[in-house]
Design a protein around this motif. Structure first.
Motif, PDB file in Angstrom:
ATOM      1  N   GLY A 159      -3.275   2.127  12.134  1.00 35.31           N
ATOM      2  CA  GLY A 159      -2.899   0.475  12.538  1.00 35.31           C
ATOM      3  C   GLY A 159      -1.768   0.357  13.365  1.00 35.31           C
ATOM      4  O   GLY A 159      -0.919  -0.814  12.838  1.00 35.31           O
ATOM      5  N   ILE A 160      -1.089   0.985  14.136  1.00 32.37           N
ATOM      6  CA  ILE A 160       0.084   1.027  14.823  1.00 32.37           C
ATOM      7  C   ILE A 160       0.050  -0.300  15.875  1.00 32.37           C
ATOM      8  O   ILE A 160       1.032  -0.754  16.147  1.00 32.37           O
ATOM      9  CB  ILE A 160       0.740   2.225  15.441  1.00 32.37           C
ATOM     10  N   ASP A 161      -1.053  -0.701  16.167  1.00 35.37           N
ATOM     11  CA  ASP A 161      -1.319  -1.693  17.093  1.00 35.37           C
ATOM     12  C   ASP A 161      -1.053  -3.120  16.191  1.00 35.37           C
ATOM     13  O   ASP A 161      -1.188  -4.063  16.851  1.00 35.37           O
ATOM     14  CB  ASP A 161      -2.414  -1.620  17.931  1.00 35.37           C
TER      15      ASP A 161
ATOM     16  N   TYR B  90      -0.942  -6.670   7.871  1.00 34.20           N
ATOM     17  CA  TYR B  90      -0.695  -5.306   7.722  1.00 34.20           C
ATOM     18  C   TYR B  90      -1.479  -4.740   6.589  1.00 34.20           C
ATOM     19  O   TYR B  90      -1.465  -3.338   6.539  1.00 34.20           O
ATOM     20  CB  TYR B  90       0.977  -5.057   7.488  1.00 34.20           C
ATOM     21  N   ARG B  91      -2.411  -5.248   5.868  1.00 29.12           N
ATOM     22  CA  ARG B  91      -3.092  -4.746   4.951  1.00 29.12           C
ATOM     23  C   ARG B  91      -3.762  -3.289   5.416  1.00 29.12           C
ATOM     24  O   ARG B  91      -3.721  -2.430   4.502  1.00 29.12           O
ATOM     25  CB  ARG B  91      -4.088  -5.564   4.366  1.00 29.12           C
ATOM     26  N   PRO B  92      -4.429  -3.370   6.532  1.00 32.22           N
ATOM     27  CA  PRO B  92      -5.079  -2.117   6.920  1.00 32.22           C
ATOM     28  C   PRO B  92      -4.234  -0.908   7.241  1.00 32.22           C
ATOM     29  O   PRO B  92      -4.798   0.101   7.438  1.00 32.22           O
ATOM     30  CB  PRO B  92      -5.955  -2.593   8.283  1.00 32.22           C
ATOM     31  N   SER B  93      -3.043  -1.229   7.557  1.00 27.14           N
ATOM     32  CA  SER B  93      -2.174  -0.249   8.128  1.00 27.14           C
ATOM     33  C   SER B  93      -1.067   0.315   6.854  1.00 27.14           C
ATOM     34  O   SER B  93      -0.367   1.259   7.091  1.00 27.14           O
ATOM     35  CB  SER B  93      -1.198  -0.569   9.107  1.00 27.14           C
TER      36      SER B  93
ATOM     37  N   GLU C 148       1.031  -0.593  -2.219  1.00 26.81           N
ATOM     38  CA  GLU C 148       2.088  -1.045  -1.515  1.00 26.81           C
ATOM     39  C   GLU C 148       1.939  -2.572  -1.360  1.00 26.81           C
ATOM     40  O   GLU C 148       0.989  -3.065  -1.072  1.00 26.81           O
ATOM     41  CB  GLU C 148       2.210  -0.256  -0.222  1.00 26.81           C
ATOM     42  N   LYS C 149       3.226  -3.205  -1.139  1.00 30.09           N
ATOM     43  CA  LYS C 149       3.366  -4.358  -0.850  1.00 30.09           C
ATOM     44  C   LYS C 149       3.999  -4.574   0.547  1.00 30.09           C
ATOM     45  O   LYS C 149       4.924  -3.787   0.766  1.00 30.09           O
ATOM     46  CB  LYS C 149       4.302  -5.420  -1.763  1.00 30.09           C
ATOM     47  N   VAL C 150       3.438  -5.312   1.441  1.00 25.47           N
ATOM     48  CA  VAL C 150       4.016  -5.551   2.512  1.00 25.47           C
ATOM     49  C   VAL C 150       5.212  -6.198   2.769  1.00 25.47           C
ATOM     50  O   VAL C 150       6.063  -5.637   3.444  1.00 25.47           O
ATOM     51  CB  VAL C 150       2.874  -5.920   3.499  1.00 25.47           C
TER      52      VAL C 150
END
Length: 192
Positions: A13-15, A41-44, A50-52
């Motif tokens: 998910g770097i994009d 950012y959930r998908p990455s 983990e919390k974004v």
């Protein structure tokens, strides 16, 4: 393994990032800000638990002067853009280094001396190009690893391939981080 490496890159998910058009034109409350980041950012995330971005993180950014002052517990478009920059920078820099990088920008934002939208758009455009470069660079690195191991066959081949690829990726990461730190040091010297 090249198919695997391409699949891994696609799963990173770097994009993913909050683009200018994703930022509402109205000010947001903290819960809305954290939700925007979580949704983006959930998908990455590496692990589901983990919390974004948390309220505590945002409060620490504000207390640590990483953000210009928040008004009426609401976050402007500019705050969201700065939080996005902090989110990216803290992945490779210390919080103190992030403060140094953003100090001048925050000063200008507080004085209304700069418009952040065009800067943020350039940031986003550069990120898009960096994702493309990353795909090509990793494929090239993988080919280098395979060349290094061409004379080694057998049961350890897969492990050794992964070992060399991980160490080479970390080496590149370390070189980029060290270069960024040197630039931050120069920024700190000018801002003092």
């Amino acid at each position: 393994m090249m198919e695997d490496i391409s699949e891994i890159i696609n799963q990173l998910g770097i994009d993913r990032r909050i683009r200018l058009e994703d930022i509402p034109s109205i000010d947001l409350y903290m819960d809305q800000v954290t939700q925007l980041f979580e949704n983006t950012y959930r998908p990455s995330k590496r692990r589901d638990e983990e919390k974004v971005l948390t309220k505590t993180m945002i409060n620490n950014y504000a207390k640590g002067k990483l953000l210009f002052p928040i008004q009426n517990k609401k976050y402007s478009r500019e705050h969201i853009m700065l939080i996005q920059l902090i989110y990216q920078l803290k992945g490779g820099l210390s919080i103190n280094d992030v403060r140094i990088v953003l100090a001048n920008l925050n000063d200008k934002m507080e004085k209304s001396d700069i418009e952040l939208d065009p800067i943020y758009q350039h940031y986003s455009d550069l990120q898009d190009r960096q994702v493309e470069v990353f795909h090509v660079a990793v494929q090239s690195l993988y080919q280098d690893v395979q060349s290094e191991l061409a004379d080694m066959q057998g049961e350890h081949g897969g492990y050794l391939e992964q070992l060399l690829l991980v160490t080479a990726l970390i080496q590149q990461s370390n070189m980029y981080r060290r270069l960024a730190e040197q630039i931050v040091d120069q920024m700190g010297e000018r801002h003092v």
